[in-house]
Design a protein around this motif. Structure first.
Motif, PDB file in Angstrom:
ATOM      1  N   LEU A   1      38.198  39.664  41.062  1.00  0.00           N
ATOM      2  CA  LEU A   1      38.926  40.442  40.069  1.00  0.00           C
ATOM      3  C   LEU A   1      38.578  41.919  40.175  1.00  0.00           C
ATOM      4  N   ALA A   2      37.295  42.215  40.424  1.00  0.00           N
ATOM      5  CA  ALA A   2      36.898  43.619  40.609  1.00  0.00           C
ATOM      6  C   ALA A   2      37.589  44.213  41.831  1.00  0.00           C
ATOM      7  N   ASP A   3      37.646  43.435  42.937  1.00  0.00           N
ATOM      8  CA  ASP A   3      38.347  43.912  44.132  1.00  0.00           C
ATOM      9  C   ASP A   3      39.833  44.112  43.844  1.00  0.00           C
ATOM     10  N   LEU A   4      40.394  43.211  43.007  1.00  0.00           N
ATOM     11  CA  LEU A   4      41.815  43.312  42.686  1.00  0.00           C
ATOM     12  C   LEU A   4      42.132  44.606  41.957  1.00  0.00           C
ATOM     13  N   GLU A   5      41.228  45.043  41.062  1.00  0.00           N
ATOM     14  CA  GLU A   5      41.455  46.311  40.370  1.00  0.00           C
ATOM     15  C   GLU A   5      41.539  47.460  41.371  1.00  0.00           C
ATOM     16  N   LEU A   6      40.685  47.410  42.404  1.00  0.00           N
ATOM     17  CA  LEU A   6      40.742  48.435  43.446  1.00  0.00           C
ATOM     18  C   LEU A   6      42.044  48.339  44.231  1.00  0.00           C
ATOM     19  N   GLU A   7      42.494  47.102  44.511  1.00  0.00           N
ATOM     20  CA  GLU A   7      43.752  46.935  45.227  1.00  0.00           C
ATOM     21  C   GLU A   7      44.923  47.505  44.423  1.00  0.00           C
ATOM     22  N   ILE A   8      44.897  47.287  43.100  1.00  0.00           N
ATOM     23  CA  ILE A   8      45.969  47.821  42.257  1.00  0.00           C
ATOM     24  C   ILE A   8      45.954  49.337  42.304  1.00  0.00           C
ATOM     25  N   ARG A   9      44.747  49.931  42.263  1.00  0.00           N
ATOM     26  CA  ARG A   9      44.657  51.385  42.352  1.00  0.00           C
ATOM     27  C   ARG A   9      45.269  51.885  43.654  1.00  0.00           C
ATOM     28  N   ASP A  10      44.927  51.182  44.764  1.00  0.00           N
ATOM     29  CA  ASP A  10      45.475  51.591  46.054  1.00  0.00           C
ATOM     30  C   ASP A  10      46.993  51.421  46.087  1.00  0.00           C
TER      31      ASP A  10
ATOM     32  N   GLU B   1      45.673  56.272  36.700  1.00  0.00           N
ATOM     33  CA  GLU B   1      45.494  54.839  36.949  1.00  0.00           C
ATOM     34  C   GLU B   1      44.444  54.602  38.025  1.00  0.00           C
ATOM     35  N   SER B   2      44.445  55.438  39.045  1.00  0.00           N
ATOM     36  CA  SER B   2      43.455  55.301  40.113  1.00  0.00           C
ATOM     37  C   SER B   2      42.047  55.500  39.569  1.00  0.00           C
ATOM     38  N   ARG B   3      41.879  56.510  38.713  1.00  0.00           N
ATOM     39  CA  ARG B   3      40.554  56.753  38.132  1.00  0.00           C
ATOM     40  C   ARG B   3      40.101  55.593  37.253  1.00  0.00           C
ATOM     41  N   ARG B   4      41.019  55.076  36.434  1.00  0.00           N
ATOM     42  CA  ARG B   4      40.660  53.963  35.562  1.00  0.00           C
ATOM     43  C   ARG B   4      40.269  52.724  36.358  1.00  0.00           C
ATOM     44  N   ALA B   5      41.034  52.396  37.407  1.00  0.00           N
ATOM     45  CA  ALA B   5      40.715  51.230  38.225  1.00  0.00           C
ATOM     46  C   ALA B   5      39.371  51.396  38.915  1.00  0.00           C
ATOM     47  N   ARG B   6      39.076  52.613  39.393  1.00  0.00           N
ATOM     48  CA  ARG B   6      37.796  52.859  40.050  1.00  0.00           C
ATOM     49  C   ARG B   6      36.629  52.675  39.077  1.00  0.00           C
ATOM     50  N   GLU B   7      36.794  53.168  37.845  1.00  0.00           N
ATOM     51  CA  GLU B   7      35.725  53.018  36.850  1.00  0.00           C
ATOM     52  C   GLU B   7      35.508  51.559  36.484  1.00  0.00           C
ATOM     53  N   GLU B   8      36.610  50.784  36.354  1.00  0.00           N
ATOM     54  CA  GLU B   8      36.474  49.369  36.010  1.00  0.00           C
ATOM     55  C   GLU B   8      35.792  48.602  37.139  1.00  0.00           C
ATOM     56  N   ALA B   9      36.135  48.934  38.378  1.00  0.00           N
ATOM     57  CA  ALA B   9      35.518  48.255  39.519  1.00  0.00           C
ATOM     58  C   ALA B   9      34.019  48.558  39.579  1.00  0.00           C
ATOM     59  N   GLN B  10      33.656  49.822  39.324  1.00  0.00           N
ATOM     60  CA  GLN B  10      32.239  50.189  39.335  1.00  0.00           C
ATOM     61  C   GLN B  10      31.479  49.460  38.227  1.00  0.00           C
ATOM     62  N   GLN B  11      32.103  49.340  37.068  1.00  0.00           N
ATOM     63  CA  GLN B  11      31.454  48.625  35.970  1.00  0.00           C
ATOM     64  C   GLN B  11      31.275  47.150  36.313  1.00  0.00           C
ATOM     65  N   ALA B  12      32.294  46.532  36.954  1.00  0.00           N
ATOM     66  CA  ALA B  12      32.183  45.123  37.335  1.00  0.00           C
ATOM     67  C   ALA B  12      31.049  44.911  38.326  1.00  0.00           C
ATOM     68  N   ARG B  13      30.873  45.839  39.271  1.00  0.00           N
ATOM     69  CA  ARG B  13      29.779  45.709  40.234  1.00  0.00           C
ATOM     70  C   ARG B  13      28.425  45.852  39.541  1.00  0.00           C
ATOM     71  N   ARG B  14      28.334  46.779  38.575  1.00  0.00           N
ATOM     72  CA  ARG B  14      27.068  46.923  37.843  1.00  0.00           C
ATOM     73  C   ARG B  14      26.743  45.658  37.063  1.00  0.00           C
ATOM     74  N   GLN B  15      27.753  45.061  36.452  1.00  0.00           N
ATOM     75  CA  GLN B  15      27.525  43.840  35.689  1.00  0.00           C
ATOM     76  C   GLN B  15      27.095  42.699  36.595  1.00  0.00           C
TER      77      GLN B  15
END
Length: 305
Positions: free
Chosen positions: A88-97, A161-175
């Motif tokens: 799901l974290a990777d998917l957020e990055l894919e959506i940003r891309d 949207e790109s910034r938001r997806a990047r922040e969510e992905a970073q948070q998922a990795r930290r978690q």
């Protein structure tokens, strides 16, 4: 243009949307359009068949409200969503891309249209003896202005949207990293707790601990001087190790897999204590097995230098 969602990713994102709240199909389509800032909207022919398939697999269910089907995620759907947290974290990055690629294509289209419009305007101006703007000239300039404004707005949305997806992905990795660290600490805590608790409950548990440790059980028994008295604990442990917990299929999340193994170990130990009881003679052997287990697990989980 490459597909917005890679194979199987739309299925995962539908589960995410339904995990947020129950929704009907049109609302799912509208939310997807919002997540892509209006740059992409799936058709009903894309969304509804996938919702039906998820329902057939028992991952979602529906209720009829006001003549519409309102879909809700099931416990099985939440379990799959939890197991695929990394995806799901990777998917957020894919959506940003995907948003960035769609915005780039729109930007190129707008630039191409604007260039063509300028050429037409120049041609019209050169064909006119006097530079007098008529209604068509004014309309062409207004269309160009609107096109530029629309491109700027879409570019801004894509950037947000790109910034938001990047922040969510970073948070998922930290978690995920924090979850792995908590799992390591839990192993250490349980090992210490087991040493204290099993000191009061005893011997037959030593055989089970030896089975869990596999090859190391014999070494631990030898250190405690009790392996031979356990009725062949080392040999039994080695035999059991190749099959123990093999029914627990990997989830792709090491921290979650570790939690499941610890749960299985704890349940097996409790069952053995209940079925066979404990004796003082077995208590020393169990303590030696558990001490060896705690030490070996701590060394395994400790980062390599």
């Amino acid at each position: 243009m490459p597909p917005v969602f890679a194979h199987g990713r739309l299925r995962l994102y539908l589960l995410k949307l339904l995990d947020e709240a129950p929704r009907h199909g049109y609302e799912v389509i509208r939310l997807l359009e919002e997540r892509f800032q209006g740059l992409y909207a799936p058709s009903a022919g894309t969304v509804y068949p996938r919702l039906a398939k998820l329902e057939a697999e028992g991952l979602v269910t529906h209720a009829t409200e006001g003549g519409r089907k309102v879909y809700s995620i099931t416990e099985a759907g939440r379990a799959e969503l939890a197991d695929r947290g990394g995806e799901l974290a990777d998917l957020e990055l894919e959506i940003r891309d995907s948003v960035s690629e769609l915005a780039a294509e729109i930007r190129d289209d707008v630039r191409g249209a604007a260039g063509a419009l300028r050429r037409e305007m120049r041609a019209a101006a050169s064909a006119t003896a006097t530079p007098v703007e008529d209604a068509s000239w004014a309309a062409a300039k207004e269309e160009l202005r609107k096109a530029k404004q629309e491109w700027k707005e879409q570019a801004r949305r894509a950037k947000d949207e790109s910034r938001r997806a990047r922040e969510e992905a970073q948070q998922a990795r930290r978690q995920a990293k924090e979850a792995q660290e908590r799992a390591r600490e839990e192993v250490m805590r349980i090992a210490g707790q087991l040493q204290d608790q099993f000191a009061k409950s005893g011997g037959m548990l030593g055989n089970l601990a030896g089975s869990w440790l596999g090859g190391s059980a014999g070494g631990a028994g030898a250190a405690g001087g009790t392996t031979g008295s356990a009725g062949g604990t080392g040999a039994a442990g080695a035999a059991a190790d190749s099959h123990w917990a093999e029914d627990l299929a990997p989830t792709g999340d090491p921290a979650r897999d570790l939690d499941r193994l610890l749960d299985r170990f704890r349940d097996d130990v409790r069952d053995a204590a209940r079925d066979h009881g404990v004796t003082p003679a077995r208590l020393a052997e169990v303590r030696a097995h558990l001490a060896a287990a705690a030490d070996r697990l701590a060394q395994t989980l400790r980062p390599s230098r």
